[in-house]
Design a protein around this motif. Structure first.
Motif, short mmCIF file in Angstrom:
data_model
loop_
_atom_site.label_atom_id
_atom_site.label_comp_id
_atom_site.label_asym_id
_atom_site.label_seq_id
_atom_site.Cartn_x
_atom_site.Cartn_y
_atom_site.Cartn_z
N VAL A 36 0.82 -1.08 0.00
CA VAL A 36 -0.07 -0.12 0.14
C VAL A 36 0.98 1.14 0.09
O VAL A 36 1.19 1.87 1.09
CB VAL A 36 -0.89 -0.07 1.27
N PRO A 37 1.16 1.68 -1.11
CA PRO A 37 2.13 2.94 -1.36
C PRO A 37 1.92 4.25 -0.43
O PRO A 37 2.59 4.92 -0.32
CB PRO A 37 2.40 3.07 -2.69
N GLU A 38 0.64 4.11 -0.25
CA GLU A 38 -0.05 5.33 0.36
C GLU A 38 0.25 5.52 1.71
O GLU A 38 -0.03 6.44 2.61
CB GLU A 38 -1.68 5.74 0.11
N LEU A 39 0.56 4.44 2.33
CA LEU A 39 0.88 4.24 3.90
C LEU A 39 1.97 5.52 4.12
O LEU A 39 3.09 5.33 3.69
CB LEU A 39 1.40 2.86 4.44
N ASN A 40 1.73 5.95 5.50
CA ASN A 40 2.80 6.79 5.79
C ASN A 40 3.52 6.12 7.19
O ASN A 40 4.68 6.42 7.37
CB ASN A 40 2.37 8.09 6.40
N PHE A 41 2.84 5.52 7.90
CA PHE A 41 3.49 4.90 9.04
C PHE A 41 3.06 3.41 9.44
O PHE A 41 2.00 3.16 9.21
CB PHE A 41 3.33 5.72 10.14
N VAL A 42 4.14 2.59 9.82
CA VAL A 42 3.97 1.19 10.31
C VAL A 42 4.50 1.11 11.81
O VAL A 42 5.56 1.23 11.70
CB VAL A 42 4.47 0.30 9.16
N LEU A 43 3.69 0.89 12.73
CA LEU A 43 4.07 0.84 14.05
C LEU A 43 3.72 -0.41 14.68
O LEU A 43 2.51 -0.61 14.67
CB LEU A 43 3.79 1.97 14.93
N GLY A 44 4.54 -1.05 15.07
CA GLY A 44 4.16 -2.45 15.88
C GLY A 44 3.42 -2.24 17.27
O GLY A 44 3.68 -1.05 17.82
N PRO A 45 3.11 -3.31 17.89
CA PRO A 45 2.34 -3.38 19.01
C PRO A 45 3.18 -2.58 20.53
O PRO A 45 2.43 -2.13 21.31
CB PRO A 45 1.89 -4.64 19.39
N GLN A 46 4.39 -2.53 20.34
CA GLN A 46 5.18 -1.80 21.38
C GLN A 46 6.11 -0.78 20.89
O GLN A 46 6.95 -0.31 21.48
CB GLN A 46 6.30 -3.00 21.98
N SER A 47 5.49 -0.27 19.84
CA SER A 47 6.29 0.96 19.41
C SER A 47 5.27 2.30 18.83
O SER A 47 5.81 2.97 18.34
CB SER A 47 7.42 0.77 18.54
N TYR A 48 4.14 2.06 19.36
CA TYR A 48 3.07 3.02 18.67
C TYR A 48 3.19 4.33 19.46
O TYR A 48 2.65 5.46 18.93
CB TYR A 48 1.76 2.58 18.92
N HIS A 49 4.13 4.35 20.61
CA HIS A 49 4.28 5.58 21.06
C HIS A 49 4.97 6.56 20.37
O HIS A 49 5.37 7.82 20.70
CB HIS A 49 4.74 5.49 22.90
N LYS A 50 5.64 6.05 19.50
CA LYS A 50 6.52 6.65 18.50
C LYS A 50 5.84 7.65 17.35
O LYS A 50 6.37 8.28 16.63
CB LYS A 50 7.47 5.93 17.54
N LEU A 51 4.28 7.52 17.37
CA LEU A 51 3.36 8.20 16.52
C LEU A 51 3.71 9.55 16.37
O LEU A 51 3.74 10.12 15.28
CB LEU A 51 1.99 7.96 17.08
N PRO A 52 3.94 10.25 17.62
CA PRO A 52 4.05 11.82 17.33
C PRO A 52 5.28 11.90 16.28
O PRO A 52 5.22 13.22 15.63
CB PRO A 52 4.61 12.19 18.48
N GLU A 53 6.08 11.14 16.10
CA GLU A 53 7.17 11.58 14.85
C GLU A 53 6.84 11.65 13.73
O GLU A 53 7.12 12.52 12.95
CB GLU A 53 8.21 10.16 14.94
N GLY A 92 9.23 -3.41 24.75
CA GLY A 92 9.01 -3.52 26.21
C GLY A 92 8.20 -2.89 26.84
O GLY A 92 6.78 -2.61 26.21
N LEU A 93 8.37 -2.04 27.87
CA LEU A 93 7.25 -1.58 28.59
C LEU A 93 7.21 0.25 28.17
O LEU A 93 6.57 1.01 29.18
CB LEU A 93 7.34 -1.56 30.02
N GLU A 94 8.22 0.53 27.56
CA GLU A 94 8.41 1.98 27.12
C GLU A 94 6.99 2.70 26.77
O GLU A 94 6.95 3.72 27.37
CB GLU A 94 9.19 2.27 25.87
N LYS A 95 6.34 2.03 26.22
CA LYS A 95 4.74 2.47 25.66
C LYS A 95 3.90 2.90 26.89
O LYS A 95 3.36 3.80 26.67
CB LYS A 95 4.15 1.84 24.80
N PHE A 96 4.05 2.28 27.79
CA PHE A 96 3.28 2.48 29.17
C PHE A 96 3.36 3.66 29.69
O PHE A 96 2.85 4.37 30.44
CB PHE A 96 3.10 1.08 30.29
N ASP A 97 5.17 4.08 29.71
CA ASP A 97 5.48 5.22 30.25
C ASP A 97 5.35 6.41 29.56
O ASP A 97 5.15 7.67 30.30
CB ASP A 97 6.87 4.86 30.90
#
Ligand code: 5AD
Ligand code: SF4
Length: 428
Positions: free
Chosen positions: A92-109, A125-130
């Motif tokens: 899907v060339p229109e996709l801008n981001f692909v973030l796994g279940p433990q890295s979605y806190h990177k969304l602001p980037e 690991g637990l980063e997303k919770f914090d």
């Protein structure tokens, strides 16, 4: 005003992740829309547990990419992101981001740098919770993740790959989240984890978290999901005898009733040891009801193996269970096992098992007629004329009253039942 659209597929853990993502976007001034055509950022929060779940995501993306606003950001987060990684951009060339279940806190980037594709499927690991803001208000039922990932390598399951090795959150963090949820509206706490009863942090175990939640006056009901049979230790079973706020309901998947299939699934328990746990649970709490997940058509499953699954379902009298046709998944051992079962056989077995479970459920529901149960209000039914309550055994109970005036917790006398739900009225 910037708008976001989020659609969540899959399990309660995903629902929780979706709520955290929404809270993060709210904190950045976004408002939610339920029309993706109207959104500036579109997020699919995805599940990959079966092939169909993954396919659904790509067919949704196919539709969305054609109809979205031209400059809207489009991305997937969650388990499919981790399953397919960067290949998603090719599909899907229109996709801008692909973030796994433990890295979605990177969304602001992606908000800060919308022109650069963002790919992160690390197991953080637990980063997303914090790193994510807390939700302001809790729903009546608060799902609180206490551990994530799984160390039981069942040969059919993609979760150890998508969510990684088991990791438990610090005890004090869970207590803090539970207190926060209770302060902001929760009356029921559901502790979540792929292997929730394997929770271990320093010397703390799941029983300690249940005790801590039970000590909070606003908390009226406690449950946890999903449990691995052999980790149902005596201290935890004992909680069903001593802690009245713990609901008499437990999801403890057996998956199959055939020792051979269980062996090939790499689920190393015997039917005897499973039944021993069931019997201990019943000794602790006479009315406890057990639910299971079942997979039919696992590679090599014979008619005789399947007959044993029916036998165990009858023997335990499972309620509220989930049944699935085996689906080969990438990164799993069973996908390359010999003797894959044909689709039509899987279909027939699923149909038979569903019919059996539905009959067991009907019998249990009928046995509740005449009883008075303390139930939790879930809101209006589809017609808006009735209110849906949830019994301590997680059955739906329809009460003839409008939701606006219905009490949150109520003693309800069960007046009627069928295989799907109960009917009831407020007890005097
Ligand atoms: N095929 C079918 N069902 C599966 N599950 C997990 N992996 C698969 C698969 N590959 C089911 C199990 C599990 C539930 C969450 O999903 O029954 O308990
Ligand atoms: Fe689906 Fe499992 Fe991921 Fe939940 S953890 S979203 S059930 S694959």
């Amino acid at each position: 005003m910037q708008k976001f659209f989020i659609h969540t597929f899959g399990c309660q853990m995903n629902v929780y992740d979706g709520q955290r993502i929404a809270a993060m976007l709210h904190a950045r001034g976004f408002v939610e829309t339920n029309d993706f055509r109207d959104a500036d950022i579109i997020i699919l929060n995805t599940c990959s547990v079966r092939e169909k779940a993954t396919d659904k995501v790509f067919s949704a993306l196919g539709r969305i990419r054609l109809e979205k606003k031209p400059d809207a950001l489009l991305g997937i987060v969650g388990c499919v992101a981790r399953e397919v990684g960067g290949t998603a951009f090719k599909r899907v060339p229109e996709l801008n981001f692909v973030l796994g279940p433990q890295s979605y806190h990177k969304l602001p980037e992606i908000l800060e740098n919308p022109d650069v594709r963002l790919l992160n499927i690390d197991l953080g690991g637990l980063e997303k919770f914090d790193e994510m803001p807390q939700m302001d208000a809790s729903p009546a039922v608060a799902y609180i993740p206490i551990q994530e990932g799984c160390n039981h390598v069942c040969t059919y399951c993609i979760v150890p790959y998508t969510r990684g090795r088991e990791i438990s959150r610090p005890y004090m963090d869970v207590v803090r989240d539970t207190e926060h949820a209770a302060r902001t509206g929760a009356v029921e706490i559901c502790f979540l984890g792929q292997n929730v009863n394997g929770y271990r942090y320093e010397n703390y175990k799941l029983a300690d978290l249940i005790r801590a939640a039970a000590a909070i006056p606003n908390v009226r009901r406690i449950r946890f999901t999903s449990s691995y049979p052999t980790e149902m230790t005596d201290d935890l079973i004992e909680m069903f005898a001593t802690e009245q706020k713990l609901l008499p309901f437990l999801n403890m998947p057996i998956q199959s009733g055939s020792p051979d299939v269980l062996h090939r699934m790499n689920r190393p328990y015997s039917l005897d040891s499973y039944m021993e746990i069931v019997n201990k649970l019943r000794a602790a709490r006479g009315d406890i009801q057990i639910s299971s997940d079942f997979i039919v058509g696992f590679p090599g499953e014979t008619d005789d193996d399947f007959a044993r699954t029916i036998d165990i379902a009858r023997c335990v009298k499972y309620i509220n269970s989930f049944t699935f046709k085996y689906s080969p998944r990438p990164h799993t051992a069973a996908a390359i096992m010999p003797n894959q079962v044909p689709e039509n056989v899987k279909k027939q077995r699923l149909y038979k098992l569903d019919a059996e479970l539905s009959e067991i459920q009907r019998e249990f529901n009928l046995s509740c007629v005449g009883k008075t149960l303390e139930c939790l209000c879930e809101g209006a039914d589809k017609t808006g004329r009735h209110t849906v309550y949830r019994t301590p055994y997680m059955q739906q109970c329809i009460v003839n009253t409008v939701a606006g005036s219905a009490p949150q917790m109520a003693m309800i006398k069960i007046t009627d039942a069928n295989k799907a739900s109960l009917r009831g009225e407020f007890a005097e």
